[in-house]
Write a protein that holds these residues in place. Structure first.
Motif, PDB file in Angstrom:
ATOM      1  N   ASP A  43      -9.644 -12.726 -25.316  1.00  0.00           N
ATOM      2  CA  ASP A  43      -9.273 -13.264 -25.315  1.00  0.00           C
ATOM      3  C   ASP A  43      -9.340 -15.069 -24.809  1.00  0.00           C
ATOM      4  O   ASP A  43      -8.828 -15.676 -25.229  1.00  0.00           O
ATOM      5  CB  ASP A  43      -7.882 -12.702 -23.838  1.00  0.00           C
ATOM      6  CG  ASP A  43      -7.338 -11.538 -24.104  1.00  0.00           C
ATOM      7  OD1 ASP A  43      -6.310 -11.425 -25.131  1.00  0.00           O
ATOM      8  OD2 ASP A  43      -7.349 -11.168 -23.108  1.00  0.00           O
ATOM      9  N   LEU A  44     -10.666 -15.216 -23.829  1.00  0.00           N
ATOM     10  CA  LEU A  44     -10.610 -16.108 -23.832  1.00  0.00           C
ATOM     11  C   LEU A  44     -11.294 -16.737 -25.552  1.00  0.00           C
ATOM     12  O   LEU A  44     -11.097 -18.168 -25.635  1.00  0.00           O
ATOM     13  CB  LEU A  44     -12.183 -16.443 -23.356  1.00  0.00           C
ATOM     14  CG  LEU A  44     -11.718 -16.087 -21.722  1.00  0.00           C
ATOM     15  CD1 LEU A  44     -13.427 -15.558 -20.813  1.00  0.00           C
ATOM     16  CD2 LEU A  44     -11.454 -16.457 -20.656  1.00  0.00           C
ATOM     17  N   GLU A  45     -11.850 -16.109 -25.844  1.00  0.00           N
ATOM     18  CA  GLU A  45     -12.923 -16.824 -27.750  1.00  0.00           C
ATOM     19  C   GLU A  45     -10.801 -17.171 -28.003  1.00  0.00           C
ATOM     20  O   GLU A  45     -10.997 -18.236 -28.999  1.00  0.00           O
ATOM     21  CB  GLU A  45     -13.309 -15.894 -28.044  1.00  0.00           C
ATOM     22  CG  GLU A  45     -14.707 -15.177 -27.866  1.00  0.00           C
ATOM     23  CD  GLU A  45     -15.250 -14.000 -28.664  1.00  0.00           C
ATOM     24  OE1 GLU A  45     -14.917 -13.968 -30.463  1.00  0.00           O
ATOM     25  OE2 GLU A  45     -16.018 -13.619 -28.147  1.00  0.00           O
ATOM     26  N   ILE A  46     -10.091 -16.269 -28.498  1.00  0.00           N
ATOM     27  CA  ILE A  46      -8.950 -16.389 -28.656  1.00  0.00           C
ATOM     28  C   ILE A  46      -8.389 -17.805 -28.552  1.00  0.00           C
ATOM     29  O   ILE A  46      -8.062 -19.330 -28.697  1.00  0.00           O
ATOM     30  CB  ILE A  46      -8.066 -15.564 -29.080  1.00  0.00           C
ATOM     31  CG1 ILE A  46      -8.059 -14.479 -29.407  1.00  0.00           C
ATOM     32  CG2 ILE A  46      -6.515 -15.895 -29.422  1.00  0.00           C
ATOM     33  CD1 ILE A  46      -7.402 -13.420 -29.787  1.00  0.00           C
ATOM     34  N   GLU A  47      -8.396 -18.535 -27.048  1.00  0.00           N
ATOM     35  CA  GLU A  47      -8.530 -19.136 -25.829  1.00  0.00           C
ATOM     36  C   GLU A  47      -8.517 -20.896 -26.834  1.00  0.00           C
ATOM     37  O   GLU A  47      -8.097 -21.872 -26.691  1.00  0.00           O
ATOM     38  CB  GLU A  47      -7.837 -19.052 -24.439  1.00  0.00           C
ATOM     39  CG  GLU A  47      -7.313 -20.430 -23.716  1.00  0.00           C
ATOM     40  CD  GLU A  47      -7.473 -19.568 -22.202  1.00  0.00           C
ATOM     41  OE1 GLU A  47      -6.968 -20.468 -21.846  1.00  0.00           O
ATOM     42  OE2 GLU A  47      -6.902 -18.740 -21.549  1.00  0.00           O
ATOM     43  N   GLU A  48     -10.162 -20.432 -26.398  1.00  0.00           N
ATOM     44  CA  GLU A  48     -11.425 -21.204 -27.252  1.00  0.00           C
ATOM     45  C   GLU A  48     -10.798 -21.742 -28.391  1.00  0.00           C
ATOM     46  O   GLU A  48     -10.662 -23.232 -28.415  1.00  0.00           O
ATOM     47  CB  GLU A  48     -12.447 -20.774 -26.934  1.00  0.00           C
ATOM     48  CG  GLU A  48     -12.558 -21.408 -25.967  1.00  0.00           C
ATOM     49  CD  GLU A  48     -14.551 -20.276 -25.382  1.00  0.00           C
ATOM     50  OE1 GLU A  48     -15.710 -20.503 -26.889  1.00  0.00           O
ATOM     51  OE2 GLU A  48     -14.441 -19.622 -24.270  1.00  0.00           O
ATOM     52  N   ILE A  49     -10.416 -21.046 -29.241  1.00  0.00           N
ATOM     53  CA  ILE A  49     -10.633 -21.572 -30.654  1.00  0.00           C
ATOM     54  C   ILE A  49      -8.774 -22.307 -30.814  1.00  0.00           C
ATOM     55  O   ILE A  49      -8.854 -23.481 -31.595  1.00  0.00           O
ATOM     56  CB  ILE A  49     -10.246 -19.906 -31.579  1.00  0.00           C
ATOM     57  CG1 ILE A  49     -11.191 -19.582 -31.863  1.00  0.00           C
ATOM     58  CG2 ILE A  49      -9.504 -20.257 -32.979  1.00  0.00           C
ATOM     59  CD1 ILE A  49     -11.171 -17.986 -32.300  1.00  0.00           C
ATOM     60  N   VAL A  50      -8.374 -22.008 -29.590  1.00  0.00           N
ATOM     61  CA  VAL A  50      -6.957 -22.173 -30.060  1.00  0.00           C
ATOM     62  C   VAL A  50      -6.721 -23.873 -29.248  1.00  0.00           C
ATOM     63  O   VAL A  50      -5.804 -24.797 -29.402  1.00  0.00           O
ATOM     64  CB  VAL A  50      -5.617 -21.189 -29.424  1.00  0.00           C
ATOM     65  CG1 VAL A  50      -4.009 -22.336 -28.836  1.00  0.00           C
ATOM     66  CG2 VAL A  50      -5.269 -20.835 -30.167  1.00  0.00           C
ATOM     67  N   ASN A  51      -7.940 -24.395 -28.114  1.00  0.00           N
ATOM     68  CA  ASN A  51      -7.528 -25.546 -27.721  1.00  0.00           C
ATOM     69  C   ASN A  51      -8.570 -26.521 -28.992  1.00  0.00           C
ATOM     70  O   ASN A  51      -7.975 -26.889 -28.941  1.00  0.00           O
ATOM     71  CB  ASN A  51      -8.960 -25.368 -26.373  1.00  0.00           C
ATOM     72  CG  ASN A  51      -8.081 -24.165 -25.237  1.00  0.00           C
ATOM     73  OD1 ASN A  51      -6.665 -24.841 -25.274  1.00  0.00           O
ATOM     74  ND2 ASN A  51      -8.269 -24.111 -24.373  1.00  0.00           N
ATOM     75  N   LYS A  52      -9.193 -26.017 -29.638  1.00  0.00           N
ATOM     76  CA  LYS A  52     -10.615 -26.128 -30.660  1.00  0.00           C
ATOM     77  C   LYS A  52      -9.157 -26.711 -31.680  1.00  0.00           C
ATOM     78  O   LYS A  52      -9.324 -28.405 -32.105  1.00  0.00           O
ATOM     79  CB  LYS A  52     -11.435 -25.795 -31.009  1.00  0.00           C
ATOM     80  CG  LYS A  52     -12.268 -25.415 -30.534  1.00  0.00           C
ATOM     81  CD  LYS A  52     -13.577 -24.648 -30.750  1.00  0.00           C
ATOM     82  CE  LYS A  52     -14.313 -24.670 -30.151  1.00  0.00           C
ATOM     83  NZ  LYS A  52     -16.142 -23.607 -30.700  1.00  0.00           N
ATOM     84  N   ILE A  53      -8.326 -25.566 -31.905  1.00  0.00           N
ATOM     85  CA  ILE A  53      -7.132 -26.307 -32.912  1.00  0.00           C
ATOM     86  C   ILE A  53      -6.645 -27.392 -32.443  1.00  0.00           C
ATOM     87  O   ILE A  53      -6.049 -28.050 -33.135  1.00  0.00           O
ATOM     88  CB  ILE A  53      -6.175 -25.056 -33.369  1.00  0.00           C
ATOM     89  CG1 ILE A  53      -7.775 -23.919 -34.023  1.00  0.00           C
ATOM     90  CG2 ILE A  53      -5.288 -25.685 -34.206  1.00  0.00           C
ATOM     91  CD1 ILE A  53      -6.564 -22.674 -35.311  1.00  0.00           C
ATOM     92  N   GLU A  54      -5.954 -27.384 -31.642  1.00  0.00           N
ATOM     93  CA  GLU A  54      -4.898 -28.526 -31.073  1.00  0.00           C
ATOM     94  C   GLU A  54      -5.720 -29.544 -30.511  1.00  0.00           C
ATOM     95  O   GLU A  54      -5.143 -31.073 -31.041  1.00  0.00           O
ATOM     96  CB  GLU A  54      -4.620 -27.912 -29.353  1.00  0.00           C
ATOM     97  CG  GLU A  54      -3.583 -26.858 -29.608  1.00  0.00           C
ATOM     98  CD  GLU A  54      -2.486 -26.150 -28.213  1.00  0.00           C
ATOM     99  OE1 GLU A  54      -3.881 -26.276 -27.142  1.00  0.00           O
ATOM    100  OE2 GLU A  54      -1.434 -25.182 -27.959  1.00  0.00           O
ATOM    101  N   SER A  55      -6.964 -29.603 -30.232  1.00  0.00           N
ATOM    102  CA  SER A  55      -7.209 -30.929 -30.167  1.00  0.00           C
ATOM    103  C   SER A  55      -7.929 -32.133 -31.673  1.00  0.00           C
ATOM    104  O   SER A  55      -7.980 -32.501 -31.782  1.00  0.00           O
ATOM    105  CB  SER A  55      -9.012 -30.702 -29.477  1.00  0.00           C
ATOM    106  OG  SER A  55      -9.372 -29.915 -30.004  1.00  0.00           O
ATOM    107  N   ILE A  56      -7.950 -30.880 -32.467  1.00  0.00           N
ATOM    108  CA  ILE A  56      -8.579 -30.863 -33.775  1.00  0.00           C
ATOM    109  C   ILE A  56      -7.167 -32.036 -34.658  1.00  0.00           C
ATOM    110  O   ILE A  56      -6.525 -32.978 -35.128  1.00  0.00           O
ATOM    111  CB  ILE A  56      -8.749 -30.111 -34.661  1.00  0.00           C
ATOM    112  CG1 ILE A  56     -10.715 -29.933 -34.298  1.00  0.00           C
ATOM    113  CG2 ILE A  56      -8.853 -30.725 -36.448  1.00  0.00           C
ATOM    114  CD1 ILE A  56     -10.504 -28.880 -35.135  1.00  0.00           C
ATOM    115  N   LEU A  57      -6.275 -31.368 -34.314  1.00  0.00           N
ATOM    116  CA  LEU A  57      -4.285 -31.852 -34.854  1.00  0.00           C
ATOM    117  C   LEU A  57      -4.099 -32.822 -33.889  1.00  0.00           C
ATOM    118  O   LEU A  57      -2.603 -33.251 -34.399  1.00  0.00           O
ATOM    119  CB  LEU A  57      -3.825 -30.763 -34.431  1.00  0.00           C
ATOM    120  CG  LEU A  57      -3.907 -29.309 -35.513  1.00  0.00           C
ATOM    121  CD1 LEU A  57      -2.818 -28.074 -35.423  1.00  0.00           C
ATOM    122  CD2 LEU A  57      -3.666 -30.020 -36.988  1.00  0.00           C
ATOM    123  N   GLY A  58      -4.374 -32.822 -32.487  1.00  0.00           N
ATOM    124  CA  GLY A  58      -4.155 -33.832 -31.832  1.00  0.00           C
ATOM    125  C   GLY A  58      -3.104 -33.711 -30.874  1.00  0.00           C
ATOM    126  O   GLY A  58      -2.477 -35.048 -30.613  1.00  0.00           O
TER     127      GLY A  58
END
Length: 75
Positions: free
Chosen positions: A60-75
């Protein structure tokens, strides 16, 4: 058998009680051993469940980190 003395009857009854005692004692020991085995199995299963819960939390933590990275990339 009708001519048994009281002492012979008593001896017979005591022997029957002793036989039943030994049978019950044996059954009790069998059940006790089975209970010990089941408790050990349950402990192993509980440990496995804890391990899987920990792994699930980490995923779950890994998924949350991935989602945060995607959100930061998309802006």
């Amino acid at each position: 058998m009708q001519n048994q003395t009281t002492l012979e009857k008593l001896d017979e009854k005591v022997s029957e009680v002793l036989k039943q005692y030994h049978v019950l004692k044996s059954e009790n020991e069998t059940i006790r051993n089975e209970l010990i085995t089941l408790k050990a199995q349950r402990e192993i299963q509980d440990q496995e469940i804890d391990k899987l819960r920990d792994e699930n939390t980490m995923k779950d933590l890994e998924i949350e980190e991935i989602v945060n990275k995607i959100e930061s990339i998309l802006g």
